[in-house]
Design a protein around this motif. Structure first.
Motif, PDB file in Angstrom:
ATOM      1  N   ARG A 122       4.089   3.332  -5.357  1.00 51.35           N
ATOM      2  CA  ARG A 122       3.608   4.194  -4.543  1.00 51.35           C
ATOM      3  C   ARG A 122       4.035   5.513  -4.763  1.00 51.35           C
ATOM      4  O   ARG A 122       3.236   6.621  -4.671  1.00 51.35           O
ATOM      5  CB  ARG A 122       4.168   3.957  -3.023  1.00 51.35           C
ATOM      6  CG  ARG A 122       3.149   3.348  -2.166  1.00 51.35           C
ATOM      7  CD  ARG A 122       3.791   2.632  -1.068  1.00 51.35           C
ATOM      8  NE  ARG A 122       4.610   1.511  -1.369  1.00 51.35           N
ATOM      9  CZ  ARG A 122       5.321   0.401  -0.734  1.00 51.35           C
ATOM     10  NH1 ARG A 122       5.447   0.844   0.500  1.00 51.35           N
ATOM     11  NH2 ARG A 122       5.767  -0.432  -1.286  1.00 51.35           N
TER      12      ARG A 122
ATOM     13  N   SER B 253      -2.146  -4.997   5.485  1.00 52.89           N
ATOM     14  CA  SER B 253      -2.212  -3.964   6.644  1.00 52.89           C
ATOM     15  C   SER B 253      -1.617  -4.066   7.660  1.00 52.89           C
ATOM     16  O   SER B 253      -0.930  -3.293   8.525  1.00 52.89           O
ATOM     17  CB  SER B 253      -3.391  -3.553   6.635  1.00 52.89           C
ATOM     18  OG  SER B 253      -4.363  -4.477   7.418  1.00 52.89           O
TER      19      SER B 253
ATOM     20  N   ARG C 188      -2.430   5.743   7.336  1.00 51.25           N
ATOM     21  CA  ARG C 188      -1.511   5.673   8.313  1.00 51.25           C
ATOM     22  C   ARG C 188      -2.102   5.724   9.707  1.00 51.25           C
ATOM     23  O   ARG C 188      -1.856   5.152  10.786  1.00 51.25           O
ATOM     24  CB  ARG C 188      -0.226   6.608   8.159  1.00 51.25           C
ATOM     25  CG  ARG C 188       0.397   6.424   6.865  1.00 51.25           C
ATOM     26  CD  ARG C 188       0.744   5.102   6.238  1.00 51.25           C
ATOM     27  NE  ARG C 188       1.583   4.478   7.193  1.00 51.25           N
ATOM     28  CZ  ARG C 188       2.190   3.127   7.012  1.00 51.25           C
ATOM     29  NH1 ARG C 188       2.043   2.771   5.780  1.00 51.25           N
ATOM     30  NH2 ARG C 188       2.920   2.536   7.859  1.00 51.25           N
TER      31      ARG C 188
ATOM     32  N   GLU D 270       2.308  -3.657   7.413  1.00 49.23           N
ATOM     33  CA  GLU D 270       2.835  -2.639   7.040  1.00 49.23           C
ATOM     34  C   GLU D 270       2.408  -1.529   8.093  1.00 49.23           C
ATOM     35  O   GLU D 270       2.696  -0.372   7.785  1.00 49.23           O
ATOM     36  CB  GLU D 270       2.540  -1.972   5.630  1.00 49.23           C
ATOM     37  CG  GLU D 270       3.360  -3.185   4.840  1.00 49.23           C
ATOM     38  CD  GLU D 270       2.968  -2.919   3.128  1.00 49.23           C
ATOM     39  OE1 GLU D 270       3.696  -3.333   2.406  1.00 49.23           O
ATOM     40  OE2 GLU D 270       2.180  -1.772   2.997  1.00 49.23           O
TER      41      GLU D 270
ATOM     42  N   GLU E 247      -2.541   0.770  -2.866  1.00 56.30           N
ATOM     43  CA  GLU E 247      -1.399   1.646  -2.706  1.00 56.30           C
ATOM     44  C   GLU E 247      -2.008   3.089  -1.974  1.00 56.30           C
ATOM     45  O   GLU E 247      -1.111   3.898  -1.502  1.00 56.30           O
ATOM     46  CB  GLU E 247      -0.813   2.004  -4.301  1.00 56.30           C
ATOM     47  CG  GLU E 247      -0.210   0.743  -4.823  1.00 56.30           C
ATOM     48  CD  GLU E 247       1.030   0.166  -4.268  1.00 56.30           C
ATOM     49  OE1 GLU E 247       1.351   0.848  -3.437  1.00 56.30           O
ATOM     50  OE2 GLU E 247       1.062  -1.154  -4.203  1.00 56.30           O
TER      51      GLU E 247
ATOM     52  N   TRP F 141      -0.905  -0.131   8.332  1.00 58.73           N
ATOM     53  CA  TRP F 141      -1.574   0.863   8.151  1.00 58.73           C
ATOM     54  C   TRP F 141      -3.336   0.322   8.340  1.00 58.73           C
ATOM     55  O   TRP F 141      -3.308  -0.780   8.696  1.00 58.73           O
ATOM     56  CB  TRP F 141      -1.639   1.642   6.641  1.00 58.73           C
ATOM     57  CG  TRP F 141      -1.424   0.291   5.634  1.00 58.73           C
ATOM     58  CD1 TRP F 141      -0.096  -0.279   5.196  1.00 58.73           C
ATOM     59  CD2 TRP F 141      -2.333  -0.408   4.793  1.00 58.73           C
ATOM     60  NE1 TRP F 141      -0.273  -1.015   4.127  1.00 58.73           N
ATOM     61  CE2 TRP F 141      -1.602  -1.319   3.897  1.00 58.73           C
ATOM     62  CE3 TRP F 141      -3.823  -0.635   4.989  1.00 58.73           C
ATOM     63  CZ2 TRP F 141      -2.329  -2.065   2.974  1.00 58.73           C
ATOM     64  CZ3 TRP F 141      -4.370  -1.510   3.994  1.00 58.73           C
ATOM     65  CH2 TRP F 141      -3.854  -2.022   3.144  1.00 58.73           C
TER      66      TRP F 141
ATOM     67  N   LYS G  22      -4.289   3.306   0.188  1.00 62.19           N
ATOM     68  CA  LYS G  22      -4.375   2.884   1.370  1.00 62.19           C
ATOM     69  C   LYS G  22      -3.079   2.908   2.342  1.00 62.19           C
ATOM     70  O   LYS G  22      -2.707   3.647   3.478  1.00 62.19           O
ATOM     71  CB  LYS G  22      -4.801   1.520   1.861  1.00 62.19           C
ATOM     72  CG  LYS G  22      -6.445   1.368   1.327  1.00 62.19           C
ATOM     73  CD  LYS G  22      -6.849   0.131   1.859  1.00 62.19           C
ATOM     74  CE  LYS G  22      -8.147  -0.163   1.355  1.00 62.19           C
ATOM     75  NZ  LYS G  22      -8.635  -1.674   1.690  1.00 62.19           N
ATOM     76  N   ARG G  23      -1.933   2.707   1.578  1.00 64.87           N
ATOM     77  CA  ARG G  23      -0.388   2.607   2.197  1.00 64.87           C
ATOM     78  C   ARG G  23      -0.100   4.295   2.534  1.00 64.87           C
ATOM     79  O   ARG G  23       0.571   4.316   3.580  1.00 64.87           O
ATOM     80  CB  ARG G  23       0.551   2.004   1.223  1.00 64.87           C
ATOM     81  CG  ARG G  23       0.386   0.587   1.285  1.00 64.87           C
ATOM     82  CD  ARG G  23       1.297  -0.185   0.124  1.00 64.87           C
ATOM     83  NE  ARG G  23       1.656  -1.255   0.355  1.00 64.87           N
ATOM     84  CZ  ARG G  23       2.384  -2.025  -0.589  1.00 64.87           C
ATOM     85  NH1 ARG G  23       2.341  -1.931  -1.949  1.00 64.87           N
ATOM     86  NH2 ARG G  23       2.571  -3.363  -0.206  1.00 64.87           N
TER      87      ARG G  23
END
Length: 644
Positions: free
Chosen positions: A61, A473, A446, A476, A439, A478, A441-442
Motif C-alpha cells: 500500500r 472488502s 473507504r 477491511e 491495493e 472498504w 481500492k484499499r
C-alpha cells in the motif's frame, strides 16, 4: 415486423430517405455545434517528468502511495455539468418490468438518419469479405476519395456509428444527448499505434524480458506461461474488443497517463458520477506485471499444496482454512526456517488458529521493496527464493513509476468525482493487475466505490477471484467495485495455452461462461443486499443476462435508485437495451470512444469484426430497427428529431 417481411419497394423507399434526410440533418448539426462554447484544457503547472521518486516503502500500500511530489493541478471541466433531466422512474413498490421490444421508447433518442445508418453498418458487418479486408478497403477508399472525403464518408457510416468525435469538444453533442435520456458516459480515448506485426512483436519481447533473462536465458527457471513468446508478441491478434498498448519508454507511459487524466477531467465535467477507463499496460513496463503475476500464482499454488497436505483440497477457496500448528509443522518438515505462528500471533488472523487464502496473501504485504515482492516459495524446501537472479535499480524505478502513475490517476478521479474503471487484460498479466487494483481500492474506496476492477467471467477462476475480493472488502471495511464482462481474449488465450503447453484458463464453452457470469453476479448482488457497500456494473449486450439481473434485483428488493447496480454497453450497439433501462431509472452507461478518424481505424476494425459475430447470430437488433423505421413511415414521423 422484421426485415424479412418487407417488400423490396418498401426497403428501397426507406434507403432513399437516407440521402434525402442527410443534408437536412447535416445542416442542423452544424448549426448546433456553432452554438456550443469551446472549452479548453486546464493549464498544467507541472511536467510529468518532474516526478520525484520516493524510496521509503513499508508495504504494498505504501508503494502505491509513494509519490511524494504528485500533480496538484487545478481542475477545469471539459464538459458541462450534468443537468437534472426528467426520467421515467419505476416505483419500487412494484416489480421492475421492462419491455425491450417497444421500439418507440427504445429509439426515441435517434433520428431516422441514425436508424438508417445503424441498419447499413450492421448489414455491412455481416459480409465476411468486407470485414476480413476492412483495412485494405479503407486504405483504398482513402486513396480514391482523398483524405477529406474519406473522413466525411467514415463519419456518415462506421465512425459515426461507433465513435463520438475527434476530441473533447466534438464529443459533447453525443454525450449531452445521451444524458438527456438518462444514459451516462465512460469516456475512452481509443487511439492506438498502427504497428506492423513485426514491430509489435519486437516491442513486446524487449519490454517483457528482464536484464537477468537477457543475460542468462533460462537461468531463473521461470514458468513458461509468464515468459514472453515471440509468436504471441502481437497481443492484438485475435482480440476484437479491447485496446492494446505496447511499451516504448517511460516518456510514452507519461503521455498515456496525461491522456487518461484528460478523460478523467472530461468525465468529471460531464456528470456527477461519470466513469473513466484505464489500462495498466499503458502505464508501465509489462515486465513487472508478468513477474508479479507469476509470484502471486506461485504463492497461491503453495497455499493449495499446504491445504492438500491437511486434506483441504477440492473445496471452495475461502473454505480452505489451514490449522496454524499443522502449518508450522509442515513448513518445518519442508526445511523452512522461522516461526510462522509468531507472525500470525498479533491478531492478524481473521479466524483464530486457522489461516485462509487472504491471511496467506497478507504475507506479501510485509515486503519492503518492489524487488522484494518478487520472491516465490520453493515447494521442495519451503524456502523463499528470488524470482530473478538479478534485479537492476532501473527496473526497480520503472516499477515504482507504474505504481505512482496509478496513484496520480486515482487521486484525480477522487478530485473530479469520477469512478476509475481498470480494464482486464491477458491472464499472464491479470493477477498483478487485480492485486494492484485491490491495493488502490484499499486506499481510495473507504467511503464509496471509486476504483472498479474488471472480472472476466470466461475464466475458470472467475468466481474465486470475485469471492476473495468481496470477502477482503468485507473484512477491511472498504467498498467493493466490479465490472463483470465475459472476456475479450478467448481465442488468443486458448491458442497460447495449447502452443506453449499449460492449462487452458478458459471455460470449456459459452454456456459455462454464462453460468459463471450469473454466479459471480449473484454473489455480488447478495453482498449489495447485505451491506450496501458493494457496487457492480453489468457490462453485457446479452439480453438474458440483463433480464436475469432484473429478476434477481426484484427478488432481493434492490431498487434502481440505490445506484449500486449499473449497466454498460458500447456506443452504437444495443440501444434497445440501454435506453429502456435508463428510462426505467437504472444507472446506464455507454462506453464512448473518441479520437481522430485515422487514428481510431484499429478500433473500428475490431468493431466490424465483433459485429460480424454478433449480427450473424442475433437478428433482434436489426429487426427492431426495421420495425421502428416502418412505424415512423406509417405514422408520418419520418423526420422525427429527438428533443434534447
Amino acid at each position: 415486423m422484421c426485415s424479412r417481411t418487407l417488400s423490396k419497394n418498401t426497403k428501397r423507399s426507406v434507403f432513399c430517405l437516407f440521402y434525402a434526410h442527410c443534408q437536412y440533418r447535416r445542416l442542423e448539426l452544424m448549426s448546433l455545434r456553432k452554438t456550443l462554447p469551446a472549452f479548453g484544457l486546464a493549464t498544467r503547472d507541472s511536467n510529468i517528468r518532474s516526478l520525484v521518486l520516493s524510496t521509503r516503502h513499508s508495504n504494498i500500500r505504501s508503494l502505491v502511495l509513494s509519490t511524494r511530489h504528485g500533480y496538484h493541478r487545478s481542475v477545469q471541466a471539459l464538459l458541462p455539468t450534468k443537468t437534472n433531466t426528467q426520467e421515467e422512474h419505476v416505483s419500487f413498490s412494484n416489480k421492475i418490468s421492462i419491455d425491450f421490444e417497444q421500439t418507440k421508447e427504445a429509439y426515441k433518442s435517434k433520428d431516422t438518419l441514425e436508424l438508417l445508418r445503424s441498419l447499413v453498418v450492421f448489414k455491412l458487418c455481416t459480409y465476411d469479405i468486407l470485414v476480413d479486408k476492412n483495412k485494405e478497403i479503407m486504405d483504398l477508399s482513402r486513396k480514391l476519395l482523398g483524405q477529406k472525403m474519406f473522413e466525411q464518408f467514415m463519419k456518415m457510416t462506421f465512425y459515426g456509428q461507433f465513435v463520438a468525435g475527434e476530441d473533447h469538444q466534438s464529443i459533447r453533442p453525443v454525450v449531452q444527448k445521451n444524458q438527456a435520456y438518462g444514459v451516462g458516459a465512460v469516456l475512452d480515448y481509443s487511439v492506438e499505434e498502427d504497428l506492423s506485426q513485426e514491430e509489435a512483436e519486437r516491442k513486446e519481447m524487449e519490454s517483457c524480458m528482464s536484464t537477468s533473462e537477457k543475460e542468462s536465458p533460462g537461468a531463473d527457471h521461470r514458468e513458461k506461461k509468464f515468459i514472453a513468446h515471440r509468436k504471441f508478441g502481437d497481443r492484438r491478434e485475435g482480440v476484437t474488443s479491447a485496446r492494446t498498448y505496447f511499451y516504448a519508454d517511460e516518456v510514452k507511459c507519461d503521455q498515456h497517463m496525461e491522456t487518461f487524466l484528460k478523460c478523467i477531467k472530461a468525465s468529471g465535467g460531464s456528470s456527477e458520477d461519470g466513469f473513466s477507463a484505464i489500462k495498466m499496460t499503458a502505464l508501465g513496463r509489462p515486465q513487472f506485471l508478468l513477474q508479479f503475476s507469476e509470484v502471486l500464482v506461485k504463492w497461491r499454488r503453495f497455499f493449495s499444496f499446504l491445504a492438500a497436505k491437511q486434506g483441504k483440497d477440492g473445496v471452495e477457496v475461502l473454505e480452505q482454512k489451514l490449522d496454524l500448528e499443522q502449518l508450522q509443522t509442515c513448513l518445518a518438515w519442508l526445511g523452512a526456517q522461522g516461526n510462522i505462528q509468531s507472525y500470525f500471533s498479533d491478531g492478524r488472523l481473521h479466524s483464530s488458529g486457522t489461516v485462509d487464502m487472504l491471511d496467506w496473501n497478507s504475507l506479501l504485504d510485509e515486503r519492503t521493496k518492489i524487488s522484494d515482492l518478487l520472491v516465490v516459495p520453493n515447494l521442495q524446501t519451503g524456502q523463499l527464493e528470488p524470482l530473478l537472479s538479478k534485479f537492476t535499480e532501473e527496473e526497480e524505478r520503472q516499477m515504482k513509476r507504474m505504481l505512482q502513475r496509478l496513484d496520480v490517476l486515482a487521486k484525480h478521479a477522487v478530485e473530479n468525482g469520477v469512478r476509475l474503471m481498470v480494464d482486464a487484460e491477458q491472464t499472464y498479466f491479470q493477477p498483478a493487475i487485480s492485486r494492484l487494483t485491490v491495493e488502490m481500492k484499499r486506499i481510495f474506496n473507504r467511503d464509496k466505490a471509486v476504483v472498479f476492477n474488471t472480472y472476466q467471467c470466461y475464466l475458470k477462476e472467475a468466481f474465486d477471484n470475485v469471492s476473495m475480493d468481496v470477502e477482503l472488502s468485507r473484512r477491511e471495511g472498504w467498498c467493493f467495485g466490479a465490472k463483470l464482462v465475459r472476456g475479450a481474449y478467448m481465442y488468443q488465450e486458448r491458442s497460447r495455452a495449447v502452443e506453449i503447453g499449460y492449462e487452458d484458463p478458459i471455460n470449456p464453452d459459452y454456456e459455462c461462461t454464462n453460468r459463471m457470469y450469473h454466479r459471480c453476479l449473484d454473489y455480488v448482488l447478495e453482498e449489495i443486499e447485505q451491506n450496501k457497500k458493494a457496487n457492480v456494473m453489468v457490462a453485457s449486450h446479452n439480453l438474458d443476462t440483463v433480464k436475469h439481473t432484473l429478476r434477481r434485483m426484484n427478488e432481493m428488493g434492490l431498487a434502481p435508485t440505490d445506484k449500486k447496480v449499473y449497466f454498460g454497453q458500447l456506443l452504437g450497439m444495443c440501444d434497445q437495451i440501454s435506453f429502456p433501462l435508463a428510462q426505467a431509472g437504472f444507472p446506464v452507461y455507454k462506453y464512448v470512444p473518441y479520437g481522430p478518424v485515422n487514428e481510431v481505424i484499429p478500433y473500428l476494425s475490431r468493431r466490424a469484426q465483433e459485429n460480424r459475430g454478433i449480427m450473424k447470430g442475433v437478428q433482434m437488433e436489426r429487426d427492431l430497427l426495421w420495425k421502428e423505421l416502418v412505424r415512423r413511415l406509417s405514422s408520418g414521423e419520418v423526420f422525427y428529431t429527438p428533443t434534447v
